[in-house]
Design a protein around this motif. Structure first.
Motif, PDB file in Angstrom:
ATOM      1  N   PRO A  25       0.811  -1.216   0.000  1.00 46.10           N
ATOM      2  CA  PRO A  25       0.000   0.000   0.000  1.00 46.10           C
ATOM      3  C   PRO A  25       0.845   1.267   0.000  1.00 46.10           C
ATOM      4  CG  PRO A  25       0.101  -0.901   2.204  1.00 46.10           C
ATOM      5  CD  PRO A  25       0.854  -1.852   1.324  1.00 46.10           C
ATOM      6  N   VAL A  26       0.350   2.289  -0.697  1.00 48.95           N
ATOM      7  CA  VAL A  26       0.987   3.601  -0.703  1.00 48.95           C
ATOM      8  C   VAL A  26      -0.095   4.644  -0.440  1.00 48.95           C
ATOM      9  CG1 VAL A  26       2.299   5.278  -2.043  1.00 48.95           C
ATOM     10  CG2 VAL A  26       2.714   2.830  -2.383  1.00 48.95           C
ATOM     11  N   PRO A  27      -0.033   5.372   0.661  1.00 52.10           N
ATOM     12  CA  PRO A  27       0.955   5.239   1.735  1.00 52.10           C
ATOM     13  C   PRO A  27       0.653   4.020   2.605  1.00 52.10           C
ATOM     14  CG  PRO A  27      -0.671   6.882   2.334  1.00 52.10           C
ATOM     15  CD  PRO A  27      -0.993   6.474   0.929  1.00 52.10           C
ATOM     16  N   PRO A  28       1.665   3.514   3.311  1.00 55.03           N
ATOM     17  CA  PRO A  28       1.442   2.356   4.172  1.00 55.03           C
ATOM     18  C   PRO A  28       0.581   2.714   5.372  1.00 55.03           C
ATOM     19  CG  PRO A  28       3.633   3.232   4.506  1.00 55.03           C
ATOM     20  CD  PRO A  28       3.050   3.999   3.364  1.00 55.03           C
ATOM     21  N   PRO A  29      -0.118   1.749   5.932  1.00 58.47           N
ATOM     22  CA  PRO A  29      -0.987   2.025   7.079  1.00 58.47           C
ATOM     23  C   PRO A  29      -0.197   2.393   8.329  1.00 58.47           C
ATOM     24  CG  PRO A  29      -0.866  -0.329   6.636  1.00 58.47           C
ATOM     25  CD  PRO A  29      -0.180   0.350   5.504  1.00 58.47           C
ATOM     26  N   ASN A  65       5.011  -4.822   2.362  1.00 58.88           N
ATOM     27  CA  ASN A  65       6.178  -4.260   1.696  1.00 58.88           C
ATOM     28  C   ASN A  65       6.594  -2.954   2.381  1.00 58.88           C
ATOM     29  OD1 ASN A  65       7.955  -4.070  -0.901  1.00 58.88           O
ATOM     30  ND2 ASN A  65       7.001  -2.066  -0.704  1.00 58.88           N
ATOM     31  N   GLU A  66       7.847  -2.866   2.769  1.00 57.55           N
ATOM     32  CA  GLU A  66       8.433  -1.653   3.345  1.00 57.55           C
ATOM     33  C   GLU A  66       7.498  -0.991   4.365  1.00 57.55           C
ATOM     34  OE1 GLU A  66       9.773   0.812   0.121  1.00 57.55           O
ATOM     35  OE2 GLU A  66      11.374  -0.584  -0.420  1.00 57.55           O
ATOM     36  N   PRO A  67       7.213  -1.682   5.469  1.00 58.88           N
ATOM     37  CA  PRO A  67       6.312  -1.108   6.480  1.00 58.88           C
ATOM     38  C   PRO A  67       6.917   0.137   7.101  1.00 58.88           C
ATOM     39  CG  PRO A  67       7.467  -3.017   7.356  1.00 58.88           C
ATOM     40  CD  PRO A  67       7.794  -2.965   5.892  1.00 58.88           C
ATOM     41  N   ARG A  68       6.074   1.090   7.434  1.00 61.43           N
ATOM     42  CA  ARG A  68       6.569   2.321   8.059  1.00 61.43           C
ATOM     43  C   ARG A  68       6.319   2.316   9.570  1.00 61.43           C
ATOM     44  NH1 ARG A  68       7.459   2.199   3.340  1.00 61.43           N
ATOM     45  NH2 ARG A  68       7.663   3.990   1.958  1.00 61.43           N
ATOM     46  N   VAL A  69       6.547   1.193  10.188  1.00 60.79           N
ATOM     47  CA  VAL A  69       6.518   1.117  11.652  1.00 60.79           C
ATOM     48  C   VAL A  69       7.935   1.413  12.124  1.00 60.79           C
ATOM     49  CG1 VAL A  69       6.114  -0.346  13.650  1.00 60.79           C
ATOM     50  CG2 VAL A  69       4.629  -0.548  11.640  1.00 60.79           C
ATOM     51  N   GLU A  70       8.089   2.435  12.935  1.00 65.03           N
ATOM     52  CA  GLU A  70       9.429   2.885  13.329  1.00 65.03           C
ATOM     53  C   GLU A  70      10.005   2.062  14.472  1.00 65.03           C
ATOM     54  OE1 GLU A  70      11.331   5.117  11.802  1.00 65.03           O
ATOM     55  OE2 GLU A  70       9.759   5.266  10.283  1.00 65.03           O
TER      56      GLU A  70
END
Length: 271
Positions: A25-29, A65-70
């Motif tokens: 997804p773009v942007p990721p959840p 794909n490329e999760p944005r969980v920091e």
């Protein structure tokens, strides 16, 4: 949506292709900000697992794909929950997992192995970034004006580019970074954390993305980089998939047919 997906999967299976069913997804959840959104995501994976339980094991699930969980610990907990939920329905299904943030080699190593069977660990390789993403508008203002960078790095070219950027009041960090990282040895160093994870824990590794943005890149240098990375992965027993088929990092030439230079770089038969 399920019908549409099944049609594509059926075509792939018909022609003997393995498939990674991947959420991209773009942007990721924003899972860290919305636990409810994560629960819906887990429910969706369970429904997909039920739907495809009888399908061949060449259908592999890639969670995100490329999760944005920091936060690494938070992401590892989420990945563990997702794997457990899928395997509760289909214990033998292979699952591809990655580290937090952008899913790079270091991110994967930081997450570490899971206590789950049938798991493949993936990372992406776009090192050195100033070469692979030269001219890419979405990669930031510093990258967009770049073009014609050679591989391996031509230091004289980079010094000229630094002077040019200074005259035009542009950022010079891409050239400086490329001077440090524009070699095969530097690429080896960049993926070393993931390789160490695989070796130390005996788990399978998969480079799920690598490639070079085509439009501004010298064709011979682009093919050389692709070949270097592909052969490096194979020498380390790492599976791979090039990004992408017909987008900006395309496998295709200007005529819409597979590019012979790229096919050769990938070790594929040139028609």
């Amino acid at each position: 949506g399920f019908v549409y997906m099944e049609r594509g999967l059926t075509w792939a299976m018909k022609y003997g292709l393995g498939v990674s069913l991947d959420f991209h997804p773009v942007p990721p959840p924003a899972f860290e900000k919305s636990p409810e959104q994560f629960e819906r995501f887990k429910t969706l994976w369970v429904e997909l697992t039920k739907r495809f339980k009888a399908w061949p094991k060449s259908l592999i699930f890639e969670l995100m794909n490329e999760p944005r969980v920091e936060n690494t610990a938070s992401w590892k907990k989420m990945v563990t929950e997702l794997c457990a939920a899928i395997h509760a329905v289909d214990p033998d299904r292979w699952i591809i997992v990655t580290g937090p943030r952008w899913g790079g080699s270091g991110d994967l190593a930081e997450m570490g192995p899971l206590r789950e069977k049938n798991v493949i660990y993936t990372f992406h390789c776009y090192d050195p970034f100033p070469f692979t993403h030269q001219g890419a508008s979405w990669a930031g203002k510093a990258m967009e004006p770049l073009k014609g960078f050679r591989y391996p790095v031509d230091e004289a070219q980079m010094l000229d580019e630094i002077e040019k950027a200074q005259r035009e009041d542009r950022e010079i960090w891409p050239m400086q970074n490329y001077m440090k990282g524009g070699t095969l040895d530097a690429i080896k160093g960049a993926i070393a954390p993931a390789l160490n994870l695989g070796q130390e824990n005996g788990v399978p590794l998969y480079c799920g993305e690598f490639g070079v943005y085509k439009r501004p890149s010298p064709p011979a240098d682009r093919a050389r980089w692709i070949k270097d990375v592909r052969t490096l992965m194979e020498s380390k027993g790492v599976g791979w998939a090039m990004w992408d088929y017909k987008g900006g990092f395309t496998l295709l030439g200007d005529d819409g047919r597979p590019d012979p230079a790229v096919l050769s770089a990938l070790g594929l038969r040139v028609p």
